[in-house]
Design a protein around this motif. Structure first.
Motif, PDB file in Angstrom:
ATOM      1  N   MET A   1      20.743 -57.579  28.954  1.00 53.60           N
ATOM      2  CA  MET A   1      21.631 -57.151  29.411  1.00 53.60           C
ATOM      3  C   MET A   1      19.838 -55.901  30.310  1.00 53.60           C
ATOM      4  O   MET A   1      19.855 -55.026  29.807  1.00 53.60           O
ATOM      5  N   THR A   2      20.155 -55.760  31.701  1.00 50.63           N
ATOM      6  CA  THR A   2      20.059 -54.493  32.661  1.00 50.63           C
ATOM      7  C   THR A   2      20.351 -53.546  32.590  1.00 50.63           C
ATOM      8  O   THR A   2      20.951 -53.356  32.808  1.00 50.63           O
ATOM      9  N   VAL A   3      19.181 -52.407  32.182  1.00 53.95           N
ATOM     10  CA  VAL A   3      19.542 -50.970  32.230  1.00 53.95           C
ATOM     11  C   VAL A   3      18.867 -50.821  33.485  1.00 53.95           C
ATOM     12  O   VAL A   3      17.781 -50.766  33.754  1.00 53.95           O
ATOM     13  N   ALA A 106      23.460 -60.002  22.464  1.00 56.27           N
ATOM     14  CA  ALA A 106      24.440 -61.035  22.908  1.00 56.27           C
ATOM     15  C   ALA A 106      24.541 -61.868  24.124  1.00 56.27           C
ATOM     16  O   ALA A 106      24.023 -61.209  25.292  1.00 56.27           O
ATOM     17  N   ASP A 107      25.217 -62.583  24.698  1.00 54.62           N
ATOM     18  CA  ASP A 107      25.841 -63.355  25.985  1.00 54.62           C
ATOM     19  C   ASP A 107      25.822 -61.257  27.295  1.00 54.62           C
ATOM     20  O   ASP A 107      26.567 -61.030  26.548  1.00 54.62           O
ATOM     21  N   ARG A 110      30.229 -61.564  26.634  1.00 56.95           N
ATOM     22  CA  ARG A 110      30.189 -60.664  25.665  1.00 56.95           C
ATOM     23  C   ARG A 110      30.149 -59.407  25.288  1.00 56.95           C
ATOM     24  O   ARG A 110      30.505 -58.611  24.628  1.00 56.95           O
ATOM     25  N   ALA A 111      28.928 -58.764  25.531  1.00 57.87           N
ATOM     26  CA  ALA A 111      27.858 -57.569  25.099  1.00 57.87           C
ATOM     27  C   ALA A 111      29.068 -56.879  25.587  1.00 57.87           C
ATOM     28  O   ALA A 111      29.239 -55.718  25.427  1.00 57.87           O
ATOM     29  N   VAL A 112      29.275 -57.254  26.897  1.00 55.86           N
ATOM     30  CA  VAL A 112      30.473 -56.151  27.814  1.00 55.86           C
ATOM     31  C   VAL A 112      31.724 -55.500  27.055  1.00 55.86           C
ATOM     32  O   VAL A 112      32.403 -55.007  27.296  1.00 55.86           O
ATOM     33  N   GLY A 113      32.520 -57.110  26.626  1.00 55.91           N
ATOM     34  CA  GLY A 113      33.453 -56.613  26.281  1.00 55.91           C
ATOM     35  C   GLY A 113      33.756 -56.407  24.345  1.00 55.91           C
ATOM     36  O   GLY A 113      34.402 -54.907  24.341  1.00 55.91           O
ATOM     37  N   ILE A 114      32.270 -55.564  23.999  1.00 53.97           N
ATOM     38  CA  ILE A 114      32.212 -55.011  22.632  1.00 53.97           C
ATOM     39  C   ILE A 114      31.964 -54.480  23.179  1.00 53.97           C
ATOM     40  O   ILE A 114      32.935 -52.850  22.456  1.00 53.97           O
ATOM     41  N   GLU A 115      31.021 -53.312  24.302  1.00 50.46           N
ATOM     42  CA  GLU A 115      30.943 -52.598  24.341  1.00 50.46           C
ATOM     43  C   GLU A 115      32.464 -51.758  24.881  1.00 50.46           C
ATOM     44  O   GLU A 115      32.558 -50.391  24.448  1.00 50.46           O
ATOM     45  N   ARG A 116      33.100 -51.992  25.604  1.00 53.53           N
ATOM     46  CA  ARG A 116      35.120 -51.641  25.908  1.00 53.53           C
ATOM     47  C   ARG A 116      35.306 -50.815  24.547  1.00 53.53           C
ATOM     48  O   ARG A 116      36.048 -50.674  24.450  1.00 53.53           O
TER      49      ARG A 116
END
Length: 407
Positions: A1-3, A106-107, A110-116
């Motif tokens: 995931m890009t920062v 992670a995909d 999926r990474a967005v969901g985990i971070e949320r």
């Protein structure tokens, strides 16, 4: 995931505020650091303080309820906390790496969901994905996976809300990063360990006995084989090494600050002087001044190299999936050089700084020894010889370092 560059800019604007919060937390931790370290209790209160301050969600995007800060800020915060309490600083730094690991492995969805979820629950992350022990085994089942095995050295045992561990896929041996809820049946936290340092890092063993793991909780591969990980995912290695660097620098700077304060106190005429190896009190003695000067130079040199490595890493993170193999290798080598320098610096400083104090440095009430014990416990787990070999091979042969994570 890009920062993104915007995220880096926004985070930079708020760095001063986060550092102010970190210093307030550090001041509170320093007030009773000696007593808490000697008691060696599970750091439940310390984690609660980190959670209340907002430091646990520092790296999570603001749109998910997090602090929206960047890694430069996270490194500075971990270093500030480590200066006051090395074990808690290590716990926090490890939390930052593990909570960020979905972005690396992670995909993206999926990474967005985990971070949320993590930001909403203010999770404290523990575990470890750099273990060189016999691997945990992840066995496929019709509904997901079962995780079995014992990890001897993990951070955050018994206090973490989520664990990220390294496991080998049954049949292939491929190493994988796996997210585990420690509340699941079959997760058994062991003792806090019997190390002479890092007593408040909640380190210890954890056993997994047929623990159910969902398919989407297997974050991704940790394989060092060429072409498996993207260059961006490979940046997890220098990120982890720079956490180690900040811990070492924080401990070194914390001890130097304490012995400096001690030297200033004992020169006051109303303070009784203890026997010491110097002809004069430290603020006037030329030998003591020389020793302080040497250690200050060692600390500043290690800090300068660390800053270079952080700058390089930030440039790579901003590029995201656009970062190339060669730049990733350069970043990794620079981080390895910084870790080697910081490891040597903290060992020298935590040993020699006590010489200036003299016999009083052995007094339990001062707790100066905790700095040495925390530093040495950490550096014993990751010998710098491996990092030096990588730096030398890259310098001489242009060989890219293999993907390895600190234990």
């Amino acid at each position: 995931m890009t920062v993104t560059a915007d995220e880096v800019t926004d985070a930079g604007a708020g760095q001063a505020e986060w550092l102010h919060i970190a210093r307030e937390v550090a001041d509170d931790l320093a007030a009773d650091a000696v007593e808490r370290e000697q008691a060696g209790k599970a750091p439940l209160d310390e984690v609660a303080q980190l959670r209340e301050s907002g430091l646990l969600t520092l790296l999570a995007p603001a749109v998910h309820g997090g602090g929206g800060a960047d890694w430069r800020t996270a490194f500075a915060v971990a270093r500030t906390v480590a200066a006051a309490d090395g074990a808690v600083g290590h716990l926090l730094g490890n939390h930052y790496l593990l909570s960020f690991s979905p972005r690396f492995f992670a995909d993206p969805a999926r990474a967005v969901g985990i971070e949320r979820d993590s930001a909403a629950g203010q999770w404290c992350w523990g575990g470890g994905i750099g273990s060189h022990e016999p691997p945990l085994i992840l066995t496929p089942t019709p509904g997901g996976y079962l995780l079995n095995g014992y990890q001897r050295c993990a951070t955050g045992v018994g206090i973490a809300d989520r664990l990220v561990v390294r496991a080998a896929r049954y049949g292939t041996g491929e190493p994988l990063a796996v997210l585990v809820d420690p509340a699941r049946s079959g997760v058994v936290s062991g003792s806090g360990g019997d190390t002479f340092g890092q007593r408040l890092a909640a380190g210890g063993g954890v056993e997994f006995d047929s623990v159910s793991v969902r398919a989407d909780d297997v974050l991704g591969s940790l394989s060092p084989d060429e072409g498996v990980l993207s260059p961006f995912a490979s940046l997890a290695a220098p990120t982890a090494r720079l956490i180690s660097v900040q811990f070492c620098l924080g401990v070194a700077e914390g001890l130097l600050a304490e012995v400096r304060e001690y030297a200033r106190i004992i020169r006051a005429p109303w303070q009784p002087l203890s026997p010491k190896p110097w002809p004069d009190s430290p603020p006037q003695d030329p030998y003591a001044l020389t020793a302080y000067g040497e250690l200050a130079v060692v600390a500043r040199a290690a800090s300068a190299l660390a800053d270079q490595a952080v700058d390089a890493l930030m440039h790579g993170l901003v590029q995201g999936e656009g970062v190339g193999d060669e730049e990733c290798a350069e970043i990794t080598v620079l981080a390895s050089a910084a870790e080697t320098t910081a490891s040597r610096a903290v060992q020298e400083i935590t040993t020699r700084a006590l010489d200036v104090i003299g016999a009083d440095a052995a007094s339990a009430r001062h707790g100066f020894d905790r700095f040495w014990r925390n530093a040495r416990t950490h550096t014993l787990r990751e010998p710098v010889a491996h990092r030096l070999r990588e730096v030398g091979d890259y310098f001489l042969n242009g060989a890219h370092p293999p993907f390895t994570l600190p234990a």
